[in-house]
Write a protein that holds these residues in place. Sequence first.
Motif, PDB file in Angstrom:
ATOM      1  N   PHE A   1      35.789  36.012  38.665  1.00  0.00           N
ATOM      2  CA  PHE A   1      35.990  35.707  39.493  1.00  0.00           C
ATOM      3  C   PHE A   1      34.861  33.510  38.645  1.00  0.00           C
ATOM      4  O   PHE A   1      35.020  33.517  38.387  1.00  0.00           O
ATOM      5  N   GLY A   2      34.642  33.863  37.503  1.00  0.00           N
ATOM      6  CA  GLY A   2      33.667  33.149  36.393  1.00  0.00           C
ATOM      7  C   GLY A   2      32.068  33.258  37.020  1.00  0.00           C
ATOM      8  O   GLY A   2      31.426  32.092  37.212  1.00  0.00           O
ATOM      9  N   LYS A   3      32.011  33.938  38.401  1.00  0.00           N
ATOM     10  CA  LYS A   3      30.856  34.076  38.255  1.00  0.00           C
ATOM     11  C   LYS A   3      29.810  34.409  37.883  1.00  0.00           C
ATOM     12  O   LYS A   3      29.667  35.752  37.277  1.00  0.00           O
ATOM     13  N   LYS A   4      28.458  34.041  37.496  1.00  0.00           N
ATOM     14  CA  LYS A   4      27.149  35.498  37.329  1.00  0.00           C
ATOM     15  C   LYS A   4      26.928  36.435  38.310  1.00  0.00           C
ATOM     16  O   LYS A   4      26.569  36.025  39.481  1.00  0.00           O
ATOM     17  N   PRO A   5      26.802  37.776  38.297  1.00  0.00           N
ATOM     18  CA  PRO A   5      26.313  38.677  38.724  1.00  0.00           C
ATOM     19  C   PRO A   5      25.333  38.267  38.720  1.00  0.00           C
ATOM     20  O   PRO A   5      23.608  37.623  38.874  1.00  0.00           O
ATOM     21  N   VAL A  69      39.502  47.200  40.721  1.00  0.00           N
ATOM     22  CA  VAL A  69      38.615  45.080  40.813  1.00  0.00           C
ATOM     23  C   VAL A  69      39.545  44.713  40.149  1.00  0.00           C
ATOM     24  O   VAL A  69      39.610  43.003  40.396  1.00  0.00           O
ATOM     25  N   ARG A  70      39.680  44.834  38.466  1.00  0.00           N
ATOM     26  CA  ARG A  70      41.216  44.060  37.902  1.00  0.00           C
ATOM     27  C   ARG A  70      42.223  43.717  38.997  1.00  0.00           C
ATOM     28  O   ARG A  70      42.047  42.519  39.129  1.00  0.00           O
ATOM     29  N   TRP A  71      42.678  44.449  39.873  1.00  0.00           N
ATOM     30  CA  TRP A  71      43.551  44.340  40.305  1.00  0.00           C
ATOM     31  C   TRP A  71      43.264  42.736  41.420  1.00  0.00           C
ATOM     32  O   TRP A  71      43.722  42.836  41.789  1.00  0.00           O
ATOM     33  N   LEU A  76      43.116  37.895  44.343  1.00  0.00           N
ATOM     34  CA  LEU A  76      42.527  37.422  44.838  1.00  0.00           C
ATOM     35  C   LEU A  76      42.433  35.448  44.192  1.00  0.00           C
ATOM     36  O   LEU A  76      42.781  34.986  45.209  1.00  0.00           O
ATOM     37  N   LYS A  77      42.496  35.739  43.205  1.00  0.00           N
ATOM     38  CA  LYS A  77      42.853  34.561  42.190  1.00  0.00           C
ATOM     39  C   LYS A  77      43.983  34.150  42.643  1.00  0.00           C
ATOM     40  O   LYS A  77      44.749  32.248  42.677  1.00  0.00           O
ATOM     41  N   LYS A  78      45.083  34.323  42.091  1.00  0.00           N
ATOM     42  CA  LYS A  78      47.187  34.019  42.627  1.00  0.00           C
ATOM     43  C   LYS A  78      46.693  33.525  43.596  1.00  0.00           C
ATOM     44  O   LYS A  78      47.596  32.449  44.410  1.00  0.00           O
TER      45      LYS A  78
END
Length: 81
Positions: A1-5, A69-71, A76-78
């Motif tokens: 998601f491009g977020k920092k952990p 997790v990848r799927w 979710l992004k889609k």
Amino acid sequence: FGKKPPSRKFKKWQGIFAVMVSSLSAWIKGSKPLVTKETIQLASDMTIFDSSKIQNLLNFKFKKLEDTVRWTTRELKKNNL
């Protein structure tokens, strides 16, 4: 998601505080609390489950966590979620 952990560890007192705030909010709204002692306990414990019995009984194989997790992330992004 491009977020920092997360960079800080979740402390037990934070969970207790979350339970109190959630309980108070639920009491005011007349609903059930979203965060309970049980949810905090489950979130903070390392729980290991053995699925060998069901895997053998149904001849079932789980997908790798990384693939799942990848799927999930891709879906979710889609769907802009």
